[in-house]
Design an enzyme around this catalytic site. Structure first.
Site, PDB file in Angstrom:
ATOM      1  N   GLY A  71       0.787  -1.221   0.000  1.00  0.00           N
ATOM      2  CA  GLY A  71       0.000   0.000   0.000  1.00  0.00           C
ATOM      3  C   GLY A  71       0.818   1.270   0.000  1.00  0.00           C
ATOM      4  CD  GLN A 182      -7.501  -0.897   7.465  1.00  0.00           C
ATOM      5  OE1 GLN A 182      -8.277  -1.828   7.684  1.00  0.00           O
ATOM      6  NE2 GLN A 182      -6.260  -0.912   7.915  1.00  0.00           N
ATOM      7  CG  HIS A 204      -0.462  -6.846   4.737  1.00  0.00           C
ATOM      8  ND1 HIS A 204      -0.701  -6.577   6.063  1.00  0.00           N
ATOM      9  CD2 HIS A 204      -0.021  -5.688   4.196  1.00  0.00           C
ATOM     10  CE1 HIS A 204      -0.404  -5.314   6.317  1.00  0.00           C
ATOM     11  NE2 HIS A 204       0.005  -4.755   5.199  1.00  0.00           N
ATOM     12  CB  THR A 240      12.673  -9.435 -10.727  1.00  0.00           C
ATOM     13  OG1 THR A 240      13.882  -9.308 -11.488  1.00  0.00           O
ATOM     14  CG2 THR A 240      12.062 -10.806 -10.959  1.00  0.00           C
ATOM     15  CB  CYS A 327       4.226   0.522  17.294  1.00  0.00           C
ATOM     16  SG  CYS A 327       3.560   0.528  18.970  1.00  0.00           S
TER      17      CYS A 327
END
Length: 383
Positions: A71, A182, A204, A240, A327
């Site tokens: 992202g 999100q 992810h 690549t 964090c």
């Protein structure tokens, strides 16, 4: 100890079918997609199949999808790539509008553009965490060339009025980017419905592996590469390609497309159950940020008066939930920009925990988590 994972907004596990789709490209199908032999062609065809799956999920042409490392790179390519492509043709300092709710990827990219001569304006939000469209409209000016508004808050889940903002942008001939990390794979993100020109997403966040994402860039939008080297992805992304991860992303997009409606219904039902039962067990002092606004199905941002999220996490090692204060490596931001934008004090922010629910979350896990959180909260307030 049976762990309960309630941090799906930070990351998600790789879905079983996604992992299976990747395995051949981590083994016998190891070819480079630029090669003309059969191993290279197999890799290239797999990438294009994945591109088609992603474009179906977003409702765009496959050629409008650029694969990236995630992202943050997608945001950088979308904003820097477009800004640099159009800046030289403008007679005055160009103007960029963002919101106070943006992820660090957008905020820091906007700061980079400011150092390159752009003027940057921030639009505020109401007390529910929704961008004020009237304020946005007032900030539009003749020099406004680019806008970036997050599709949904990563902290409280509020879905922003992108369609209204897009209409205003198009009336003023302004390009619109949205950070949809999100939302892709969780709610409808068909680009024509949203009206956006650019959309960034991350694999992810919806059961694909880490290290893969993409950018939708509408055909005709001027954009140039921000990286240099041997080109791929229509010359916009050198290097690549990560073939296995791209294949996994394509499979995750296919899964999301097939199960979107049922997932929304199930996950929002679990979220609402958790909200209602925590309110019964903890009391009316429990505050849900963004309550009353249109929110993502799986996010519950809870403020627990008198108890910090950090203290609660220490008391509940079996539950993984998201921090109110993000964090970043060793450094920790003192105040989260989204919660601060709602007018919360530093103490209120420290007392806020983010629960986020996903496809794999079971009803039993929700029930256990409710009682564990309520019990831990009671014990901490009695201390």
């Amino acid at each position: 100890m049976r762990s309960i994972f309630l941090d799906f907004s930070t990351t998600t596990p790789i879905a079983a079918s996604v992992r299976e789709s990747m395995l051949p490209f981590l083994g016998e199908l190891f070819g480079h997609p630029s090669c003309n032999h059969w191993l290279g062609r197999a890799a290239d065809e797999a990438i294009e199949d994945a591109r088609c799956n992603v474009s179906t999920l977003l409702g765009c042409h496959p050629s409008e999808i650029v694969f990236t490392s995630g992202g943050s790179e997608s945001v950088n390519l979308g904003l820097l790539g477009v800004a640099r492509a159009i800046a030289s043709s403008l007679p005055e300092r160009p103007h960029l509008i963002c919101s106070v709710l943006e992820h660090a990827a957008v905020r820091q990219t906007a700061a980079r553009l400011e150092r390159e001569g752009w003027v940057v304006s921030l639009v505020g939000c109401d007390d529910r965490g929704v961008v004020r469209v009237e304020e946005f409209e007032r900030n539009l000016r003749p020099s406004t060339r680019l806008v970036s508004i997050i599709h949904a808050s990563h902290q409280i889940g509020t879905i922003q009025p992108i369609e209204q903002i897009a209409e205003l942008c198009h009336q003023h001939d302004v390009l619109l980017h949205t950070d949809a990390a999100q939302t892709v794979g969780k709610i409808d993100c068909q680009v024509d419905n949203l009206g956006v020109d650019l959309l960034s997403f991350s694999g992810h966040k919806f059961y694909a592996p880490m290290g893969i994402g993409g950018l939708y860039s509408r055909l005709g939008v001027p954009i140039e590469s921000i990286l240099y080297g041997e080109g791929s992805e229509a010359g916009l992304r050198p290097g690549t390609p990560n073939v296995a991860a791209i294949v996994g992303l394509g499979q995750a997009a296919k899964l999301a497309q097939a199960g979107l409606v049922s997932s929304i219904d199930r996950v929002s039902s679990l979220r609402d159950r958790m909200h209602a039962q925590l309110e019964v067990l903890i009391g009316r002092r429990l505050k849900i940020h963004g309550d009353g606004a249109n929110r993502l199905p799986g996010i519950l941002s809870c403020e627990l008066p008198g108890v910090t999220a950090e203290a609660l996490q220490r008391r509940l090692p079996e539950i993984c939930f998201g921090p109110s204060i993000p964090c970043n490596g060793r450094a920790r931001s003192p105040v989260d920009n989204t919660l601060a934008a709602l007018g919360l004090s530093e103490q209120q922010i420290a007392n806020t925990l983010r629960i986020s629910i996903g496809w794999p979350t079971s009803e039993d896990e929700i029930q256990r988590a409710i009682h564990l959180i309520a019990s831990a909260y009671e014990s901490l307030t009695d201390c």
